[in-house]
Design an enzyme around this catalytic site. Structure first.
Site, PDB file in Angstrom:
ATOM      1  N   GLU A  94      28.001 -39.868  -9.455  1.00 61.39           N
ATOM      2  CA  GLU A  94      29.395 -39.566  -9.116  1.00 61.39           C
ATOM      3  C   GLU A  94      30.178 -39.125 -10.343  1.00 61.39           C
ATOM      4  O   GLU A  94      30.924 -38.151 -10.286  1.00 61.39           O
ATOM      5  CB  GLU A  94      30.045 -40.799  -8.474  1.00 61.39           C
ATOM      6  CG  GLU A  94      31.498 -40.618  -8.106  1.00 61.39           C
ATOM      7  CD  GLU A  94      31.749 -39.601  -6.995  1.00 61.39           C
ATOM      8  OE1 GLU A  94      32.905 -39.143  -6.884  1.00 61.39           O
ATOM      9  OE2 GLU A  94      30.821 -39.256  -6.244  1.00 61.39           O
ATOM     10  N   ASN A 135      33.710 -25.760 -15.147  1.00 58.79           N
ATOM     11  CA  ASN A 135      33.306 -26.623 -16.253  1.00 58.79           C
ATOM     12  C   ASN A 135      32.055 -26.072 -16.939  1.00 58.79           C
ATOM     13  O   ASN A 135      30.953 -26.624 -16.829  1.00 58.79           O
ATOM     14  CB  ASN A 135      33.093 -28.052 -15.752  1.00 58.79           C
ATOM     15  CG  ASN A 135      32.999 -29.057 -16.868  1.00 58.79           C
ATOM     16  OD1 ASN A 135      32.811 -28.701 -18.028  1.00 58.79           O
ATOM     17  ND2 ASN A 135      33.091 -30.322 -16.521  1.00 58.79           N
ATOM     18  N   TYR A 142      23.722 -29.164 -18.255  1.00 60.44           N
ATOM     19  CA  TYR A 142      22.779 -29.487 -17.188  1.00 60.44           C
ATOM     20  C   TYR A 142      21.652 -28.459 -17.121  1.00 60.44           C
ATOM     21  O   TYR A 142      20.492 -28.812 -16.913  1.00 60.44           O
ATOM     22  CB  TYR A 142      23.499 -29.587 -15.845  1.00 60.44           C
ATOM     23  CG  TYR A 142      24.526 -30.697 -15.800  1.00 60.44           C
ATOM     24  CD1 TYR A 142      24.265 -31.947 -16.344  1.00 60.44           C
ATOM     25  CD2 TYR A 142      25.773 -30.495 -15.217  1.00 60.44           C
ATOM     26  CE1 TYR A 142      25.201 -32.964 -16.310  1.00 60.44           C
ATOM     27  CE2 TYR A 142      26.716 -31.509 -15.176  1.00 60.44           C
ATOM     28  CZ  TYR A 142      26.423 -32.736 -15.723  1.00 60.44           C
ATOM     29  OH  TYR A 142      27.353 -33.741 -15.677  1.00 60.44           O
TER      30      TYR A 142
END
Length: 175
Positions: A94, A135, A142
């Site tokens: 989350e 972002n 990532y």
């Protein structure tokens, strides 16, 4: 502070105020402060109550020589998910957040590695998360790790009045 080292550990009830502060800082970063409804007792119950459904890790400055030794500078909050396609549970990440002054020191990577290690140790099939499309630093981070972006999936949400309206129609005939 450049040499500050962070230790990753499981969150404890005593960390709630720090966690809420990090969540508030994340909301500011994501320009979502208007969505905040932080309530410490709800968070304690969600994480440590009779039926906890959220788990967390915190990153704490662990360098005795650092001026901020003992300061919580990052967190990862996740919960169990399930893949019907894999017929295995997973973890949904989350929130992954590191205070701006502590970024670039590997703390976010250490938090993500710890989440992945938990999932792997439990035999879970995946760790997944969402990231805001603007972002770029997070997306690049990532991708460098080998995470796969799934642009074909669109995220939907019911909340507030819409959630209440749909729930109130539970016994109404469909269609």
């Amino acid at each position: 502070m450049p040499g500050a080292v962070a230790r990753i550990r499981s969150a404890a009830p005593a960390d709630i105020d720090d966690l809420l502060g990090l969540i508030r800082a994340l909301a500011v970063y994501e320009r979502l402060e208007h969505e905040l409804d932080l309530e410490p007792t709800r968070m304690v119950d969600a994480m440590f109550g009779r039926r906890p459904f959220v788990e967390g890790l915190v990153a704490v400055v662990d360098d005795d020589d650092a001026p901020n030794a003992g300061k919580t500078v990052g967190c990862a909050l996740c919960f169990k998910s399930f893949s019907t396609f894999l017929t295995r549970p997973g973890l949904y990440l989350e929130d992954l957040f590191v205070l701006p002054d502590y970024r670039g020191r590997g703390i976010g990577l250490a938090l993500l590695r710890a989440v992945c290690a938990q999932a792997a140790a439990r035999g879970y099939g995946r760790v997944e998360w969402s990231v805001l499309d603007w972002n770029a630093p997070a997306i690049a981070f990532y991708r460098r790790l080998g995470a796969v972006h799934h642009p074909e999936w669109q995220r939907f949400r019911l909340e507030g009045a819409s959630l209440e309206q749909v729930a109130a129609q539970m016994d109404a005939p469909g269609g």
